[in-house]
Write a protein that holds these residues in place. Sequence first.
Motif, PDB file in Angstrom:
ATOM      1  N   MET A  26       0.858  -1.204   0.000  1.00 31.36           N
ATOM      2  CA  MET A  26       0.000   0.000   0.000  1.00 31.36           C
ATOM      3  C   MET A  26       0.885   1.242   0.000  1.00 31.36           C
ATOM      4  O   MET A  26       1.781   1.369   0.830  1.00 31.36           O
ATOM      5  CB  MET A  26      -0.879  -0.019   1.267  1.00 31.36           C
ATOM      6  CG  MET A  26      -1.724   1.227   1.409  1.00 31.36           C
ATOM      7  SD  MET A  26      -2.582   1.289   2.994  1.00 31.36           S
ATOM      8  CE  MET A  26      -3.940   0.206   2.689  1.00 31.36           C
ATOM      9  N   ASN A  27       0.633   2.142  -0.974  1.00 31.07           N
ATOM     10  CA  ASN A  27       1.449   3.355  -1.015  1.00 31.07           C
ATOM     11  C   ASN A  27       0.760   4.489  -0.238  1.00 31.07           C
ATOM     12  O   ASN A  27      -0.339   4.320   0.298  1.00 31.07           O
ATOM     13  CB  ASN A  27       1.735   3.768  -2.471  1.00 31.07           C
ATOM     14  CG  ASN A  27       0.450   4.043  -3.231  1.00 31.07           C
ATOM     15  OD1 ASN A  27      -0.537   4.493  -2.638  1.00 31.07           O
ATOM     16  ND2 ASN A  27       0.457   3.759  -4.528  1.00 31.07           N
ATOM     17  N   GLU A  28       1.433   5.639  -0.214  1.00 30.64           N
ATOM     18  CA  GLU A  28       0.928   6.766   0.586  1.00 30.64           C
ATOM     19  C   GLU A  28      -0.450   7.242   0.100  1.00 30.64           C
ATOM     20  O   GLU A  28      -1.333   7.568   0.887  1.00 30.64           O
ATOM     21  CB  GLU A  28       1.914   7.940   0.502  1.00 30.64           C
ATOM     22  CG  GLU A  28       3.222   7.694   1.225  1.00 30.64           C
ATOM     23  CD  GLU A  28       3.023   7.602   2.734  1.00 30.64           C
ATOM     24  OE1 GLU A  28       2.434   8.517   3.313  1.00 30.64           O
ATOM     25  OE2 GLU A  28       3.442   6.587   3.331  1.00 30.64           O
ATOM     26  N   GLU A  53      -2.755   5.490  -1.484  1.00 28.24           N
ATOM     27  CA  GLU A  53      -3.796   4.515  -1.117  1.00 28.24           C
ATOM     28  C   GLU A  53      -4.147   4.620   0.364  1.00 28.24           C
ATOM     29  O   GLU A  53      -5.320   4.525   0.743  1.00 28.24           O
ATOM     30  CB  GLU A  53      -3.325   3.096  -1.452  1.00 28.24           C
ATOM     31  CG  GLU A  53      -3.325   2.815  -2.948  1.00 28.24           C
ATOM     32  CD  GLU A  53      -2.650   1.498  -3.297  1.00 28.24           C
ATOM     33  OE1 GLU A  53      -2.834   1.032  -4.416  1.00 28.24           O
ATOM     34  OE2 GLU A  53      -1.925   0.949  -2.439  1.00 28.24           O
ATOM     35  N   LEU A  54      -3.135   4.844   1.188  1.00 29.86           N
ATOM     36  CA  LEU A  54      -3.406   4.997   2.626  1.00 29.86           C
ATOM     37  C   LEU A  54      -4.270   6.240   2.864  1.00 29.86           C
ATOM     38  O   LEU A  54      -5.249   6.204   3.620  1.00 29.86           O
ATOM     39  CB  LEU A  54      -2.104   5.094   3.414  1.00 29.86           C
ATOM     40  CG  LEU A  54      -2.274   5.345   4.919  1.00 29.86           C
ATOM     41  CD1 LEU A  54      -3.078   4.226   5.576  1.00 29.86           C
ATOM     42  CD2 LEU A  54      -0.926   5.494   5.615  1.00 29.86           C
ATOM     43  N   ASN A  55      -3.898   7.340   2.179  1.00 28.15           N
ATOM     44  CA  ASN A  55      -4.703   8.566   2.350  1.00 28.15           C
ATOM     45  C   ASN A  55      -6.145   8.342   1.902  1.00 28.15           C
ATOM     46  O   ASN A  55      -7.090   8.817   2.537  1.00 28.15           O
ATOM     47  CB  ASN A  55      -4.094   9.716   1.538  1.00 28.15           C
ATOM     48  CG  ASN A  55      -2.840  10.248   2.208  1.00 28.15           C
ATOM     49  OD1 ASN A  55      -2.670  10.081   3.416  1.00 28.15           O
ATOM     50  ND2 ASN A  55      -1.966  10.863   1.433  1.00 28.15           N
ATOM     51  N   MET A  75      -7.806   5.568   1.954  1.00 25.80           N
ATOM     52  CA  MET A  75      -8.525   4.760   2.949  1.00 25.80           C
ATOM     53  C   MET A  75      -8.860   5.593   4.183  1.00 25.80           C
ATOM     54  O   MET A  75      -9.947   5.484   4.748  1.00 25.80           O
ATOM     55  CB  MET A  75      -7.692   3.536   3.339  1.00 25.80           C
ATOM     56  CG  MET A  75      -7.682   2.478   2.260  1.00 25.80           C
ATOM     57  SD  MET A  75      -7.457   0.823   2.915  1.00 25.80           S
ATOM     58  CE  MET A  75      -9.066   0.469   3.568  1.00 25.80           C
ATOM     59  N   LEU A  76      -7.900   6.428   4.590  1.00 26.26           N
ATOM     60  CA  LEU A  76      -8.176   7.271   5.765  1.00 26.26           C
ATOM     61  C   LEU A  76      -9.323   8.238   5.474  1.00 26.26           C
ATOM     62  O   LEU A  76     -10.142   8.527   6.343  1.00 26.26           O
ATOM     63  CB  LEU A  76      -6.924   8.070   6.151  1.00 26.26           C
ATOM     64  CG  LEU A  76      -5.777   7.256   6.764  1.00 26.26           C
ATOM     65  CD1 LEU A  76      -4.551   8.135   6.991  1.00 26.26           C
ATOM     66  CD2 LEU A  76      -6.201   6.622   8.075  1.00 26.26           C
ATOM     67  N   ASP A  77      -9.383   8.701   4.229  1.00 31.02           N
ATOM     68  CA  ASP A  77     -10.443   9.657   3.883  1.00 31.02           C
ATOM     69  C   ASP A  77     -11.820   9.007   3.845  1.00 31.02           C
ATOM     70  O   ASP A  77     -12.837   9.701   3.779  1.00 31.02           O
ATOM     71  CB  ASP A  77     -10.134  10.336   2.542  1.00 31.02           C
ATOM     72  CG  ASP A  77      -8.960  11.282   2.674  1.00 31.02           C
ATOM     73  OD1 ASP A  77      -8.653  11.680   3.823  1.00 31.02           O
ATOM     74  OD2 ASP A  77      -8.331  11.625   1.648  1.00 31.02           O
ATOM     75  N   LEU A  78     -11.843   7.662   3.856  1.00 32.69           N
ATOM     76  CA  LEU A  78     -13.145   6.990   3.959  1.00 32.69           C
ATOM     77  C   LEU A  78     -13.800   7.281   5.304  1.00 32.69           C
ATOM     78  O   LEU A  78     -15.019   7.230   5.451  1.00 32.69           O
ATOM     79  CB  LEU A  78     -12.971   5.466   3.860  1.00 32.69           C
ATOM     80  CG  LEU A  78     -12.709   4.865   2.491  1.00 32.69           C
ATOM     81  CD1 LEU A  78     -12.442   3.377   2.646  1.00 32.69           C
ATOM     82  CD2 LEU A  78     -13.939   5.066   1.607  1.00 32.69           C
ATOM     83  N   LEU A  79     -12.941   7.547   6.287  1.00 37.34           N
ATOM     84  CA  LEU A  79     -13.458   7.730   7.647  1.00 37.34           C
ATOM     85  C   LEU A  79     -13.849   9.190   7.836  1.00 37.34           C
ATOM     86  O   LEU A  79     -12.998  10.057   8.005  1.00 37.34           O
ATOM     87  CB  LEU A  79     -12.395   7.337   8.671  1.00 37.34           C
ATOM     88  CG  LEU A  79     -12.831   7.391  10.122  1.00 37.34           C
ATOM     89  CD1 LEU A  79     -14.004   6.456  10.367  1.00 37.34           C
ATOM     90  CD2 LEU A  79     -11.669   6.998  11.024  1.00 37.34           C
ATOM     91  N   VAL A  80     -15.110   9.449   7.742  1.00 38.72           N
ATOM     92  CA  VAL A  80     -15.613  10.817   7.907  1.00 38.72           C
ATOM     93  C   VAL A  80     -16.237  10.926   9.288  1.00 38.72           C
ATOM     94  O   VAL A  80     -17.161  10.175   9.617  1.00 38.72           O
ATOM     95  CB  VAL A  80     -16.664  11.140   6.818  1.00 38.72           C
ATOM     96  CG1 VAL A  80     -17.196  12.551   7.007  1.00 38.72           C
ATOM     97  CG2 VAL A  80     -16.039  10.975   5.445  1.00 38.72           C
ATOM     98  N   ALA A  81     -15.723  11.834  10.067  1.00 38.05           N
ATOM     99  CA  ALA A  81     -16.273  12.010  11.417  1.00 38.05           C
ATOM    100  C   ALA A  81     -17.706  12.503  11.312  1.00 38.05           C
ATOM    101  O   ALA A  81     -18.038  13.282  10.415  1.00 38.05           O
ATOM    102  CB  ALA A  81     -15.433  13.018  12.190  1.00 38.05           C
ATOM    103  N   PRO A  82     -18.583  12.041  12.204  1.00 37.20           N
ATOM    104  CA  PRO A  82     -19.965  12.549  12.161  1.00 37.20           C
ATOM    105  C   PRO A  82     -19.998  14.026  12.494  1.00 37.20           C
ATOM    106  O   PRO A  82     -19.088  14.537  13.145  1.00 37.20           O
ATOM    107  CB  PRO A  82     -20.667  11.730  13.243  1.00 37.20           C
ATOM    108  CG  PRO A  82     -19.574  11.268  14.149  1.00 37.20           C
ATOM    109  CD  PRO A  82     -18.346  11.119  13.308  1.00 37.20           C
ATOM    110  N   ASP A 125     -26.934  -5.309   1.388  1.00 38.33           N
ATOM    111  CA  ASP A 125     -25.719  -6.031   1.752  1.00 38.33           C
ATOM    112  C   ASP A 125     -25.903  -7.492   1.346  1.00 38.33           C
ATOM    113  O   ASP A 125     -26.777  -8.178   1.882  1.00 38.33           O
ATOM    114  CB  ASP A 125     -25.518  -5.924   3.262  1.00 38.33           C
ATOM    115  CG  ASP A 125     -24.343  -6.752   3.732  1.00 38.33           C
ATOM    116  OD1 ASP A 125     -23.604  -7.280   2.876  1.00 38.33           O
ATOM    117  OD2 ASP A 125     -24.164  -6.874   4.956  1.00 38.33           O
TER     118      ASP A 125
END
Lengths: 341, 167
Positions: free
Chosen positions: A1-3, A5-7, A9-16, A319
Amino acid sequence: MNETELNEMLDLLVAPAPPPSLRSGLVAALPEPRRKVLGVPRRWVLAGGAAALCAAVGAALDISPVQAEFYGAMDTAQGPIYVETIRLVDPPAANLKWWFLGSAFSFGGTPTALHGSGDMHNRFTRTFVGYRYMLDQTGAGEYRVSFSPLDEATVKKGMGPFKFNGQVVAPPPLPDPSIVQIGEPFQVTLYQNGGERIYDRIVVSWTAPKWSTRRAQPAATLRLAGPQVYVNGELALTKADAGSGPVVWVHLPGQGRYLAALDAQHNPLFVEGGHVNGNVMEFQSGGTQFRIVCNQPITPGGDRPLYIYHQQSFEALLDPANPLSQRTMLGNAGPASLHVQ
Amino acid sequence: MERTPAAILRYFDEHHTPLFRFAWHLTGSVADAEDIVQECFLALLRPDCAFNPSRTELRTYLFGAVRNQALKRFARSAAAVESQGPPTPERECLAAELQQIVQRAILRLPEGQREVLVLAHFEQMPLAEIAEILEIEIGAVKSRLQRARATLRELLSAYAPNQERRS
């Protein structure tokens, strides 16, 4: 995983978003300067005046306390179970001044774990206040009921494709969890000020509310009582009750859902593809034939055309790991479903 | 700096969103994040409040206060991820699962690395400001950030979009 791709994935996490209760909680905790009229807090004077005026007018006009009514049904091993919600205003006369409120309800779950929600929409202040409830079966004819404040995601879900233009505010303190028997009503307060209150009265019952069959249906409503669903001539599903609404839909695993409506509200995706007459509605789409037979008239009047839309994108909302997604499902939906893509 | 209820509400309106996000990333809980942020603003009104506007920006002080409150809660309870309510088909969809996986991975990071990652990545905060909030050297911020990202790459590599093509 490169930088990158990591970013990603992290951007998938949106704080409520911060809940509205964050600010209202802070406001409640801050010391507040008191305004008084003749030694009495001013808001008490205003609330008392409004209540007295409404009581006087209401007494003269015999106003109904009912703001809204809703019920949902669920099949169980013992037969269909119903959850009825009636929104009431106390004193009834105050209903006059709340004419601009909107209401929305939801209901679902499994026979042993029912859940639903109710919200009240103030069209002037563009605020929503509401609650979610859980009914977990604890014994025969007995449920544990618990509540949580309504969140923005639930309101948005209930609004379908329409834009959410408002703010969800915290309800008054919700009741503590308790055990309720079938037939035993419980209440949730949505608004309280002085002697005035708007609240929901909820009751779980083995019988449908009397008003559900007493009232005339709106002309474009499809009501499914005891429906049997045939797909290409084969019996695919039976239900004790599937409620009523302007849209009826059937989901076939892997194919999406087929929506049927009497009035498609000018949505060109809906094309004429069937008809309803008495207790039977029939339609077809893409070579698939549907026939739904009920034990009561589906809609008033004689033979009427049905407009059909095959919403294949519905499958993407499910699902695949959830067993329900692999079953034929039948449901009704509100007018927002007439605008799905 | 004014410290009246009206002023506190003005500061709240200006700063609460990133503070709430920070608290949520640290605790994984909406309820905890809500409590923490409220407590930080209420603390500004208390006579023993340590905030000194001549030494620190209000925003920097508040981020530090959120961090301290979150640390106190971790000390009281190990439960960091709150239940998100009853499962629904929507919640159980793939995107939500991936979000939960990412959130769990972040919550598995050591405290010091998680704070730096959240402030740097999610709040896009300069390293110097992060150093001031956490009261550590900029060099330490950089190394914590590198270690956090290396750990996350390892934890999340199985879920990377191109994983199948590579293996």
